[in-house]
Design an enzyme around this catalytic site. Structure first.
Site, PDB file in Angstrom:
ATOM      1  CD  GLU A  83     -20.239  -7.736  -9.043  1.00 48.99           C
ATOM      2  OE1 GLU A  83     -21.134  -7.099  -8.425  1.00 48.99           O
ATOM      3  OE2 GLU A  83     -19.091  -7.901  -8.578  1.00 48.99           O
ATOM      4  CG  HIS A 126     -20.722  -7.877  -4.739  1.00 51.04           C
ATOM      5  ND1 HIS A 126     -20.463  -6.913  -5.683  1.00 51.04           N
ATOM      6  CD2 HIS A 126     -20.258  -7.366  -3.566  1.00 51.04           C
ATOM      7  CE1 HIS A 126     -19.870  -5.868  -5.124  1.00 51.04           C
ATOM      8  NE2 HIS A 126     -19.739  -6.122  -3.833  1.00 51.04           N
ATOM      9  CG  ASP A 161      -2.041   1.058   1.064  1.00 54.17           C
ATOM     10  OD1 ASP A 161      -1.770   2.140   0.505  1.00 54.17           O
ATOM     11  OD2 ASP A 161      -3.178   0.799   1.494  1.00 54.17           O
ATOM     12  CG  ASP A 164     -18.077 -11.681  -2.668  1.00 56.54           C
ATOM     13  OD1 ASP A 164     -18.991 -12.519  -2.812  1.00 56.54           O
ATOM     14  OD2 ASP A 164     -18.250 -10.583  -2.104  1.00 56.54           O
ATOM     15  CB  ALA A 215     -11.500  -5.140  -3.851  1.00 53.97           C
ATOM     16  NE  ARG A 216     -17.046  -1.715  -6.105  1.00 50.92           N
ATOM     17  CZ  ARG A 216     -17.530  -1.998  -4.905  1.00 50.92           C
ATOM     18  NH1 ARG A 216     -17.264  -3.175  -4.333  1.00 50.92           N
ATOM     19  NH2 ARG A 216     -18.280  -1.118  -4.272  1.00 50.92           N
ATOM     20  N   GLY A 237     -19.881 -10.965   0.162  1.00 53.12           N
ATOM     21  CA  GLY A 237     -18.957 -10.816   1.269  1.00 53.12           C
ATOM     22  C   GLY A 237     -19.436  -9.869   2.348  1.00 53.12           C
TER      23      GLY A 237
END
Length: 321
Positions: A266, A284, A176, A261, A236-237, A286
């Protein structure tokens, strides 16, 4: 004065809407539930509403903020990549989200995907259901103790995940670049560059926001750099992972498996990852627990009510969020 609040959230059932109504009761809100999936529908709703509460599939584009009525947009979730944040700021319209409502749930889901893929649970399950009893269908499997868990991004969710795995005896590597090393090291984790993250991680979990910079981060080059026994989880995405490149990497044995996920589209219709035995998929989900649903409705509607009352929201989203 009554305020019209339109809720476009496929997750919200009647019990969730009742929480919204309760949180908005002090501002005499008229709560309308309507799924908005077309950009023009969203613009129309904005022209006649003081507030919108939207899910990730509601496109809140720049034109939505060309409204004399709209004062606040509430994102029923964490990510705001479907909202034109800069346009909202330019129009003086507040955007709020719910940044903490499902931290435990998503961290747990990411860990579940990683463990299920690492321990080959889908393959074992299929083997037994088909009448077999061969442990070799799960080869190869690495021992979790002393393995490296890699975290791409280190916001609230991966920090919770890092805390969860402390007793497992694995090493934690974090990439990060926006955080000082000391902040990462305070979680008994090591700050590393992206290439080192790829090269070292036995298990790798993605926790990046979807931006122009991060879209397609996990491409063919990234997968080629990963360990051939590595497993990848993405909660995340979907756009952060190049699905064609991931399918090719799995086919060529460049990584072992993936638990996803989130998907590029989607629900997915033509993803090359559908039907693969080495990919574990969830819809999706989570974020989900009953407690998280209640917290989400209460947090977002509460902040919308604060804005409509002329107060400062608890969770404003700025253009540099």
């Amino acid at each position: 004065m009554s305020h019209r609040v339109v809720i476009s959230d496929a997750k919200a059932d009647e019990s969730d809407l009742e929480i919204h109504r309760e949180a908005l009761s002090d501002v005499d809100a008229e709560v309308v539930s309507r799924e908005l999936r077309d950009e023009e529908e969203v613009r129309e709703a904005a022209r006649e509403s003081a507030a919108l509460i939207v899910d990730t599939r509601t496109p809140v584009t720049e034109g939505v903020f060309d409204s004399d009525e709209l004062r606040v947009v509430g994102r029923a979730g964490i990510g705001v990549d479907n909202i034109a944040i800069d346009a909202a700021a330019d129009a003086g319209i507040t955007v709020v989200n719910a940044p903490t409502y499902c931290l435990d749930e998503v961290a747990t889901h990411a860990l579940s995907l990683l463990l299920a893929c690492s321990r080959n649970l889908p393959a074992y399950d299929e083997e037994v259901r088909d009448g077999g009893w061969d442990w070799r269908v799960g080869e190869p499997t690495v021992r979790l103790r002393n393995a490296t868990l890699g975290l791409a991004g280190f916001g609230r969710i991966p920090r919770r995940l890092a805390t969860m795995v402390q007793g497992f005896g694995c090493e934690i590597a974090v990439h990060d670049p926006y955080l000082p090393d000391g902040e990462i090291e305070s979680y008994n984790a090591e700050s590393v560059g992206f290439e080192e993250l790829l090269e070292r991680s036995d298990l790798l979990s993605i926790h990046l926001p979807l931006t122009d910079e991060t879209e397609g981060t996990f491409d063919r080059e990234a997968f080629e750099a990963m360990l051939d026994h590595a497993v990848l989880a993405n909660t995340a995405r979907g756009g952060i992972v190049d699905e064609d490149a991931l399918a090719e990497a799995l086919e060529d044995g460049e990584i072992k498996g993936a638990g996803l996920d989130v998907m590029r589209e989607e629900p997915p219709e033509d993803s090359p990852l559908l039907g693969r035995d080495d990919v574990l998929l969830s819809p999706h989900a989570g974020w989900y627990s009953e407690s998280a649903r209640e917290d989400l409705a209460r947090e977002v509607a509460g902040d919308v009510a604060r804005v409509l009352s002329g107060e400062e929201p608890s969770n404003p989203v700025t253009d540099d969020w």
